[in-house]
Motif scaffolding. Structure first.
Motif, short mmCIF file in Angstrom:
data_model
loop_
_atom_site.label_atom_id
_atom_site.label_comp_id
_atom_site.label_asym_id
_atom_site.label_seq_id
_atom_site.Cartn_x
_atom_site.Cartn_y
_atom_site.Cartn_z
N LEU A 1 0.81 -1.21 0.00
CA LEU A 1 0.00 0.00 0.00
C LEU A 1 0.85 1.27 0.00
CD1 LEU A 1 -2.59 -1.04 2.74
CD2 LEU A 1 -2.77 -1.35 0.26
N ARG A 2 2.18 1.11 -0.02
CA ARG A 2 3.08 2.25 0.06
C ARG A 2 4.00 2.30 -1.15
NH1 ARG A 2 5.41 2.26 6.20
NH2 ARG A 2 5.61 4.48 5.76
N ASP A 3 4.36 3.52 -1.54
CA ASP A 3 5.36 3.70 -2.59
C ASP A 3 6.75 3.40 -2.03
OD1 ASP A 3 3.57 4.55 -4.55
OD2 ASP A 3 3.68 6.64 -3.90
N PHE A 4 7.62 2.93 -2.89
CA PHE A 4 9.04 2.79 -2.56
C PHE A 4 9.76 3.91 -3.28
CE2 PHE A 4 13.34 1.09 -3.31
CZ PHE A 4 13.70 0.83 -1.99
N ILE A 5 10.46 4.76 -2.54
CA ILE A 5 11.03 5.98 -3.09
C ILE A 5 12.55 5.87 -3.18
CG2 ILE A 5 11.28 8.48 -2.78
CD1 ILE A 5 8.65 8.40 -1.19
N ILE A 6 13.07 6.21 -4.35
CA ILE A 6 14.52 6.31 -4.56
C ILE A 6 14.85 7.78 -4.74
CG2 ILE A 6 16.47 5.62 -6.00
CD1 ILE A 6 14.78 3.24 -6.95
N ALA A 7 15.66 8.34 -3.85
CA ALA A 7 15.99 9.76 -3.89
C ALA A 7 17.44 9.97 -4.29
CB ALA A 7 15.73 10.40 -2.53
N LEU A 8 17.67 11.00 -5.11
CA LEU A 8 19.00 11.35 -5.60
C LEU A 8 19.09 12.86 -5.74
CD1 LEU A 8 21.74 10.59 -7.03
CD2 LEU A 8 20.44 10.54 -9.18
N ASP A 9 20.22 13.42 -5.38
CA ASP A 9 20.45 14.86 -5.53
C ASP A 9 20.18 15.25 -6.99
OD1 ASP A 9 21.50 17.43 -5.86
OD2 ASP A 9 23.08 17.09 -4.39
N LYS A 10 19.24 16.18 -7.20
CA LYS A 10 18.83 16.52 -8.56
C LYS A 10 19.95 17.10 -9.41
CE LYS A 10 17.04 21.14 -7.44
NZ LYS A 10 15.84 22.01 -7.46
N SER A 11 20.99 17.65 -8.77
CA SER A 11 22.10 18.22 -9.53
C SER A 11 22.95 17.15 -10.21
CB SER A 11 22.99 19.06 -8.61
OG SER A 11 23.64 18.25 -7.65
N LYS A 12 22.77 15.89 -9.78
CA LYS A 12 23.56 14.81 -10.36
C LYS A 12 22.84 14.07 -11.48
CE LYS A 12 26.50 13.81 -6.39
NZ LYS A 12 27.09 12.73 -5.56
N ALA A 13 21.56 14.33 -11.65
CA ALA A 13 20.77 13.58 -12.63
C ALA A 13 20.38 14.46 -13.81
CB ALA A 13 19.54 13.00 -11.98
N ASP A 14 20.58 13.94 -15.01
CA ASP A 14 20.19 14.66 -16.23
C ASP A 14 18.89 14.10 -16.80
OD1 ASP A 14 20.50 16.51 -18.37
OD2 ASP A 14 21.26 14.87 -19.62
N LYS A 15 18.79 12.79 -16.88
CA LYS A 15 17.61 12.15 -17.44
C LYS A 15 17.26 10.90 -16.64
CE LYS A 15 18.57 13.62 -22.21
NZ LYS A 15 18.88 13.15 -23.59
N LEU A 16 15.99 10.55 -16.70
CA LEU A 16 15.51 9.35 -16.01
C LEU A 16 14.55 8.61 -16.92
CD1 LEU A 16 15.26 7.69 -13.30
CD2 LEU A 16 13.31 9.14 -12.76
N ARG A 17 14.74 7.31 -17.05
CA ARG A 17 13.82 6.49 -17.83
C ARG A 17 13.80 5.09 -17.24
NH1 ARG A 17 16.63 3.26 -21.67
NH2 ARG A 17 18.86 3.73 -21.73
N TYR A 18 12.81 4.30 -17.65
CA TYR A 18 12.76 2.91 -17.18
C TYR A 18 12.40 2.00 -18.35
CZ TYR A 18 7.65 2.85 -17.20
OH TYR A 18 6.33 2.89 -17.58
N LYS A 19 12.71 0.75 -18.20
CA LYS A 19 12.45 -0.23 -19.25
C LYS A 19 12.09 -1.56 -18.59
CE LYS A 19 14.54 -2.32 -23.38
NZ LYS A 19 15.80 -2.39 -24.22
N VAL A 20 11.05 -2.19 -19.08
CA VAL A 20 10.63 -3.50 -18.58
C VAL A 20 11.26 -4.58 -19.43
CG1 VAL A 20 8.69 -5.01 -18.05
CG2 VAL A 20 8.45 -2.53 -17.75
N GLU A 21 12.06 -5.41 -18.82
CA GLU A 21 12.73 -6.52 -19.51
C GLU A 21 12.38 -7.82 -18.80
OE1 GLU A 21 16.84 -5.49 -19.41
OE2 GLU A 21 16.67 -4.02 -21.04
N ASP A 22 11.61 -8.65 -19.48
CA ASP A 22 11.12 -9.89 -18.88
C ASP A 22 10.37 -9.56 -17.59
OD1 ASP A 22 12.23 -11.43 -20.94
OD2 ASP A 22 14.17 -11.46 -19.94
N ASP A 23 10.85 -10.03 -16.44
CA ASP A 23 10.17 -9.78 -15.17
C ASP A 23 10.84 -8.68 -14.36
OD1 ASP A 23 8.29 -11.78 -15.66
OD2 ASP A 23 9.55 -13.34 -14.78
N VAL A 24 11.72 -7.92 -14.99
CA VAL A 24 12.51 -6.92 -14.27
C VAL A 24 12.22 -5.52 -14.82
CG1 VAL A 24 14.85 -6.12 -13.72
CG2 VAL A 24 14.35 -8.58 -13.82
#
Length: 212
Positions: free
Chosen positions: A77-100
């Motif tokens: 019932l809860r989100d799992f949050i991954i936090a990172l200093d925004k100054s270090k990140a340029d782009k974010l994307r995700y991809k589903v591969e098989d079960d991962v």
């Protein structure tokens, strides 16, 4: 039948997206069967519905495959949050591969290591709590009472066919003439969508009716 209160329950279900179905710490077969049938129906309506019960499910309802519907904790019932200093990140994307699900973070003029990532759990994603046959807050399953924030932040409705009016929630649908909670679940789900009950759901609600 208490149509006004039933209509309020139906309205709450219609307007909610994330729904927790709750039972007591020592539920009857009717409560558990009703929770399974209701959860299956709500998910069929494209709701995110979850039943949480941390106790032992009686062997008499194993044929309903409760392990596929009932969660023993509130973790989902809860989100799992991954936090990172925004100054270090340029782009974010995700991809589903098989079960991962792979999350790709493109760094900005730096490198990123595991030490740069913080992992936390978010707030509970629950709009509506539907309590089946629960008279008081302290009667709820321990997995839910351990996180009082759920009941504080969500709308809570109670459904009961007992003589005593439930003290839990702001909306109470009570039908003392109903044979079972499963009968009440069958009525309200049919009003949400005609012919919604498939074989698995019908077996669940019939189990509760027979048990009562």
């Amino acid at each position: 039948m208490n149509n006004q209160n039933k209509d309020q329950v139906r309205s709450q279900i219609t307007n909610a997206n994330n729904i927790l179905v709750a039972v007591s710490a020592n539920p009857t077969v009717d409560e558990l069967a009703a929770s399974i049938g209701l959860t299956l129906a709500l998910n069929k309506l494209d709701k995110h519905a979850t039943t949480v019960f941390s106790g032992s499910v009686p062997s008499t309802i194993e044929f309903l495959r409760p392990e596929q519907t009932i969660e023993t904790t509130t973790d989902s019932l809860r989100d799992f949050i991954i936090a990172l200093d925004k100054s270090k990140a340029d782009k974010l994307r995700y991809k589903v591969e098989d079960d991962v699900v792979r999350i790709f973070i493109t760094p900005y003029r730096t490198s990123i290591t595991q030490d740069d990532l913080n992992f936390t759990q978010g707030d509970f994603n629950v709009d509506l709590v539907i309590a089946l046959g629960v008279g008081r807050r302290e009667d709820l399953d321990a997995a839910i009472t351990a996180h009082g924030r759920i009941l504080h932040d969500a709308t809570v409705v109670s459904i009961s066919n007992a003589e005593q009016v439930s003290e839990l929630g702001s909306i109470h649908w009570q039908e003392t003439q109903a044979s079972s909670l499963c009968e009440m679940v069958a009525v309200v789900t049919a009003e949400l969508q005609q012919n919604i009950l498939d074989g698995q759901m019908s077996t669940a609600v019939l189990t509760g009716m027979v048990a009562e």
